[in-house]
Design a protein around this motif. Structure first.
Motif, short mmCIF file in Angstrom:
data_model
loop_
_atom_site.label_atom_id
_atom_site.label_comp_id
_atom_site.label_asym_id
_atom_site.label_seq_id
_atom_site.Cartn_x
_atom_site.Cartn_y
_atom_site.Cartn_z
N UNK A 62 50.74 34.94 30.94
CA UNK A 62 50.85 35.87 32.07
C UNK A 62 49.55 36.64 32.22
N UNK A 63 49.24 37.06 33.43
CA UNK A 63 48.06 37.89 33.68
C UNK A 63 48.53 39.34 33.80
N UNK A 64 48.52 40.03 32.67
CA UNK A 64 49.05 41.38 32.61
C UNK A 64 48.00 42.45 32.84
N UNK A 65 46.72 42.04 32.86
CA UNK A 65 45.64 43.02 33.01
C UNK A 65 45.12 43.11 34.44
N UNK A 66 45.86 42.52 35.38
CA UNK A 66 45.47 42.65 36.78
C UNK A 66 46.61 43.31 37.56
N UNK A 70 50.62 38.93 37.21
CA UNK A 70 51.04 37.58 37.57
C UNK A 70 51.81 36.98 36.39
N UNK A 71 52.89 36.26 36.68
CA UNK A 71 53.70 35.65 35.64
C UNK A 71 52.99 34.54 34.90
N UNK A 72 53.59 34.12 33.82
CA UNK A 72 52.99 33.07 33.00
C UNK A 72 52.87 31.77 33.77
N UNK A 131 41.53 32.99 47.50
CA UNK A 131 41.99 34.18 48.20
C UNK A 131 42.26 35.29 47.18
N UNK A 132 42.11 36.53 47.63
CA UNK A 132 42.35 37.65 46.72
C UNK A 132 43.83 37.79 46.41
N UNK A 133 44.17 37.86 45.10
CA UNK A 133 45.56 38.06 44.69
C UNK A 133 45.75 39.39 43.97
N UNK A 134 44.66 40.13 43.76
CA UNK A 134 44.80 41.41 43.08
C UNK A 134 43.45 41.96 42.68
N UNK A 135 43.49 42.96 41.79
CA UNK A 135 42.28 43.57 41.24
C UNK A 135 42.42 43.70 39.73
N UNK A 144 37.53 42.19 41.98
CA UNK A 144 38.50 41.45 42.77
C UNK A 144 38.97 40.24 41.94
N UNK A 145 40.22 39.88 42.10
CA UNK A 145 40.75 38.66 41.46
C UNK A 145 41.01 37.66 42.58
N UNK A 146 40.26 36.56 42.56
CA UNK A 146 40.39 35.51 43.57
C UNK A 146 41.05 34.30 42.92
#
Length: 350
Positions: A62-66, A70-72, A131-135, A144-146
């Motif tokens: 999972x992306x827990x630092x953005x 975002x899930x695993x 595309x940007x999904x978060x920061x 930015x997280x693309x």
């Protein structure tokens, strides 16, 4: 200058190329040292100085630092990417390499973090469907997280890359002599990399290509048409077994030589992506004997080359009665060729 895939321990961290990364990320030197046994792509000049660096990592977490989290999932992370821009399309080569990795590793999503001030890099990623999904916020600042999903809904040939959309588009066999094929789609395998994604790497490797020819029928090409690139015999044996289809591309644009208002316009259009040198282009402009000009995207490279023998004897393509320079094939035949070439069939969509 060549692209190499080498361990971090063999890459010179003291090169001034890395200064901006050290300034932007305080932990970069320590991170670099911990990666001693990992591999990265590096563009090096003949004097050893670095002009490009790309590190990729497959993750299953999972992306827990953005924000938002975002899930695993199984993802390909662009850990570090930097190029010294100087008109060689190196950034595009890295985009292609990133996507090659994702396809090979069967990671549906690719993501990268980038500071907002790096506008050119963000524009490059967005062009090819990121595309940007978060920061992501850290002590270094907010990035930015693309992200790009390989099989996302098809929007156009650029954002959908490397997908090949059949639709109403026509498909063709396009032949190239070996010397042009090598310069346009070089089959150069790096000695220190063993997997199939290193095929077609050299200083000429980029997503977009421009080619000139006089072959009959090429003026029928339209945007979206699909090309099965056919490398003619190298003369080392019968063409029936030595001529092979190696890859698939998608036409961006067709133009006639007469559509260019000046030699300089012609040079600007062709030079960045053409196999031809400036002198060769000047000769082609002056002689006007190769009037058909087309630009295409280099989408899929085959793991296994498909011989003319296989295409005729197993796939039902025409034999000696057909001129194998340029001719139309059916969508079914294109899929069959791609299947024989061990391309990822999910990348060819209806």
């Amino acid at each position: 200058m060549e692209l190499e895939y080498k361990p971090f321990r063999n890459i010179n961290l003291a090169d001034p190329f890395f200064d901006s990364l050290k300034e932007g990320y305080a932990e970069f030197p320590d991170w670099f040292a911990r990666k001693a046994d990992d591999l990265a792509y590096v563009f090096e000049q003949s004097d050893g100085s670095i002009d490009g660096f790309l590190y990729l990592k497959v993750e299953d977490e999972a992306l827990l630092d953005i924000t938002p989290q975002q899930g695993r999932a199984r993802r390909l992370k662009v850990g570090t990417m930097k190029v010294n821009p100087h008109g060689t399309k190196m950034g595009e080569r890295f985009i292609k390499k990133i996507i090659d990795h994702a396809v090979r590793e069967q990671t549906e999503q690719i993501y990268v973090t980038v500071f907002e001030q790096h506008e050119a890099l963000i524009t490059l990623f967005r062009r090819y469907g990121f595309e940007q999904i978060g920061t992501k916020t850290s002590h270094n600042g907010t990035e930015l997280v693309l992200a790009k999903n390989i099989h996302a809904n098809y929007l156009d040939m650029y954002r959908g890359y490397p997908l090949v959309k059949l639709g109403q588009n026509k498909a063709y066999i396009l032949s190239l002599y070996p010397q042009w094929h090598t310069r346009l789609l070089p089959d150069s395998i790096l000695r220190n990399e063993t997997n199939d994604i290193v095929e077609d790497i050299s200083s000429a490797n980029s997503i977009h290509k421009v080619y000139l020819t006089k072959m009959h029928g090429v003026d029928a090409l339209r945007q979206g048409d699909i090309l099965a690139i056919y490398r003619t015999s190298d003369g080392q044996g019968p063409a029936h077994y030595r001529s092979v289809v190696t890859s698939i591309g998608v036409v961006e644009e067709y133009r006639h030589l007469d559509s260019f208002s000046s030699a300089e316009e012609f040079f600007r259009y062709c030079r960045p992506y053409s196999v031809f040198t400036r002198q060769e282009l000047e000769d082609l402009w002056r002689r006007r004997n190769y009037p058909f000009v087309f630009k295409f995207m280099y989408n899929l490279s085959f793991k296994r080359k498909v011989t003319r023998a296989v295409m005729i004897e197993e796939l039902g393509l025409p034999g000696a009665e057909q001129y194998w320079g340029f001719f139309e094939i059916s969508h079914g035949q294109l899929r069959a060729i791609a299947n024989k070439g061990e391309a990822d069939e999910s990348l060819i969509i209806d």
